[in-house]
Design an enzyme around this catalytic site. Structure first.
Site, PDB file in Angstrom:
ATOM      1  N   SER A   9      69.538  -9.827   1.428  1.00  0.00           N
ATOM      2  CA  SER A   9      68.926 -10.265   0.173  1.00  0.00           C
ATOM      3  C   SER A   9      69.825 -11.209  -0.631  1.00  0.00           C
ATOM      4  O   SER A   9      69.363 -11.848  -1.575  1.00  0.00           O
ATOM      5  CB  SER A   9      68.514  -9.063  -0.674  1.00  0.00           C
ATOM      6  OG  SER A   9      69.617  -8.211  -0.870  1.00  0.00           O
ATOM      7  N   HIS A  22      73.098  -8.294  -6.665  1.00  0.00           N
ATOM      8  CA  HIS A  22      72.378  -9.566  -6.677  1.00  0.00           C
ATOM      9  C   HIS A  22      72.759 -10.361  -7.927  1.00  0.00           C
ATOM     10  O   HIS A  22      73.540  -9.888  -8.752  1.00  0.00           O
ATOM     11  CB  HIS A  22      70.866  -9.313  -6.650  1.00  0.00           C
ATOM     12  CG  HIS A  22      70.436  -8.567  -5.424  1.00  0.00           C
ATOM     13  ND1 HIS A  22      70.100  -7.242  -5.446  1.00  0.00           N
ATOM     14  CD2 HIS A  22      70.311  -8.981  -4.152  1.00  0.00           C
ATOM     15  CE1 HIS A  22      69.786  -6.856  -4.213  1.00  0.00           C
ATOM     16  NE2 HIS A  22      69.913  -7.892  -3.407  1.00  0.00           N
ATOM     17  N   ASP A  82      71.691  -3.118 -11.101  1.00  0.00           N
ATOM     18  CA  ASP A  82      71.914  -4.034  -9.977  1.00  0.00           C
ATOM     19  C   ASP A  82      73.120  -4.918 -10.290  1.00  0.00           C
ATOM     20  O   ASP A  82      73.027  -5.880 -11.059  1.00  0.00           O
ATOM     21  CB  ASP A  82      70.659  -4.891  -9.735  1.00  0.00           C
ATOM     22  CG  ASP A  82      70.811  -5.812  -8.516  1.00  0.00           C
ATOM     23  OD1 ASP A  82      71.940  -5.904  -7.985  1.00  0.00           O
ATOM     24  OD2 ASP A  82      69.811  -6.431  -8.119  1.00  0.00           O
TER      25      ASP A  82
END
Ligand SMILES: *[C@@H]1O[C@H](CO)[C@@H](O)[C@H](O)[C@H]1NC(C)=O
Ligand SMILES: *[C@@H]1O[C@H](CO)[C@@H](O)[C@H](O)[C@H]1NC(C)=O
Ligand SMILES: *[C@@H]1O[C@H](CO)[C@@H](O)[C@H](O)[C@H]1NC(C)=O
Length: 365
Positions: A116, A342, A339
């Protein structure tokens, strides 16, 4: 050229940056260019405030995924959007020019392959290019693990293939085997003009997030293995495939570099902080307190051992400084699961793409 200085200057730094990107491929003396990085080491530097950033308005990028769209998810501080990477010494990175990028890539396919974090960079590039030519038609499809963002008028395809380990996971009667010496998915990459590989974060998963039951190498099986060791073995499998199967005159290969996470605030000397939560400014230091990422050293070692001239986007250090750049509680996990892996878009991957752009444009292809 505005804030980036005179045109002549920019051209010089283009060449130098390309040399920096290309340095690793020379280790075995396969090419005898002189590498003079001189006063411009593009991957060392600082983040400076620049009111002309960000490079695009996320509300004008209709395909930006929710997990990266921090503003839409409620992030209120906006300082993180306005940082530009300033290489040390006498050079600047020029600004991304999406029209130029499309014209250089005309008729070509570019593919990100990885996890990702590859998706993160692919989405950033798609937004950057779309913003440059908002009137140009595009198509976006997703079939199985392959996402395809195309500009038919330019014949340009920007692809993302999800493949978090690069090597294979195979289901057998005794469970799911992570095969360190097998690379079946390579057939999907074959014939692509520009490939940008990335793998690391999934090597760290244990427990329910670990998608394999045992590791296999040749006829040996292992219940588990030091993850850095396993990663290096897999990257060597990838390196052998590249060295033996890819034609350097047809395919340009990048390694995306290790994207650092900020899950542990002791790494940057703030042990009381809760990971990247509420960080609003990059670190202003000349060395990341925790030092280089160990996976980064594996990548450097493997690339240096190759005969193929792989270009390393050496983005780990500049990203380590961006403790403010993650979705944090403005990602998919909200407050429940911060998170800190990312990156918000617009944000840090835009700069990775400026390096990619620089390197491609400096290459005649
Ligand atoms: C990558 O960048 C870091 C930080 O500037 C530097 O210390 C390291 O030597 C670079 N690695 C390569 C292979 O150029
Ligand atoms: C991507 O989409 C374009 C436009 O629909 C199509 O022509 C192309 O074949 C697709 N590429 C791949 C690799 O599927
Ligand atoms: C982080 O910021 C949020 C939103 O501004 C605030 O509600 C929260 O109290 C802050 N948390 C910490 C630990 O400072």
């Amino acid at each position: 050229m505005g804030v980036f200085g005179g045109a002549k200057f920019v051209v010089i730094s283009l060449l130098v940056i390309d040399q920096v990107v290309a340095t690793l491929g020379h280790a075995k003396g396969k090419r005898e260019e002189t590498v003079d990085t001189g006063s411009c080491d593009a991957f060392t530097g600082t983040w400076v405030h620049d009111g002309s950033y960000p490079l695009y308005d996320p509300s004008q990028c209709p395909f930006l995924e929710k997990q990266f769209d921090c503003l839409e998810n409620g992030r209120l501080d906006k300082g993180y959007l306005e940082y530009r990477w300033k290489p040390a010494g006498d050079c600047d990175l020029p600004r991304f020019d999406g029209r130029h990028f499309l014209s250089r890539l005309r008729g070509k396919r570019l593919m990100f392959v990885g996890d990702s974090l590859s998706l993160n960079q692919w989405q950033s590039l798609a937004c950057m290019v779309h913003t440059a030519v908002p009137e140009a038609k595009y198509t976006l499809t997703r079939v199985a693990g392959l996402s395809n963002f195309s500009f038919p008028e330019y014949g340009v395809q920007l692809l993302f293939f999800r493949d978090p380990f690069l090597v294979d996971i195979v289901s057998t009667s005794t469970g799911r085997a992570l095969r360190l010496d097998s690379l079946q998915s390579a057939e999907i990459w074959e014939g692509v003009d520009v490939l940008i590989f990335n793998s690391w974060h999934w090597w760290l998963h244990v427990g329910r997030k670990q998608p394999w039951d045992y590791i296999q190498e040749g006829d040996k099986t292992y219940k588990d293995m030091n993850r850095l060791v396993a990663y290096e073995k897999a990257l060597n499998t990838w390196a052998k495939w590249v060295d033996s199967s890819v034609d350097p005159s047809k395919t340009t290969i990048f390694y995306q570099g290790i994207s650092p996470d900020h899950a542990n605030a002791s790494d940057w000397g703030e042990p009381k902080a809760n990971a990247c939560l509420n960080q609003t400014r990059p670190l202003a230091v000349s060395r990341y307190p925790a030092g280089p990422n160990p996976a980064e050293l594996v990548v450097e070692r493997v690339i240096r051992s190759m005969t193929y001239p792989v270009h390393l986007l050496n983005v780990t250090y500049l990203s380590q400084l961006r403790i403010d750049g993650h979705p944090s509680m403005y990602g998919l996990g909200r407050r429940r699961m911060l998170d800190c892996s990312h990156w918000c878009l617009p944000g840090v991957p835009d700069t990775w793409n400026v390096f990619l752009y620089q390197s491609l444009v400096a290459h005649s292809f």
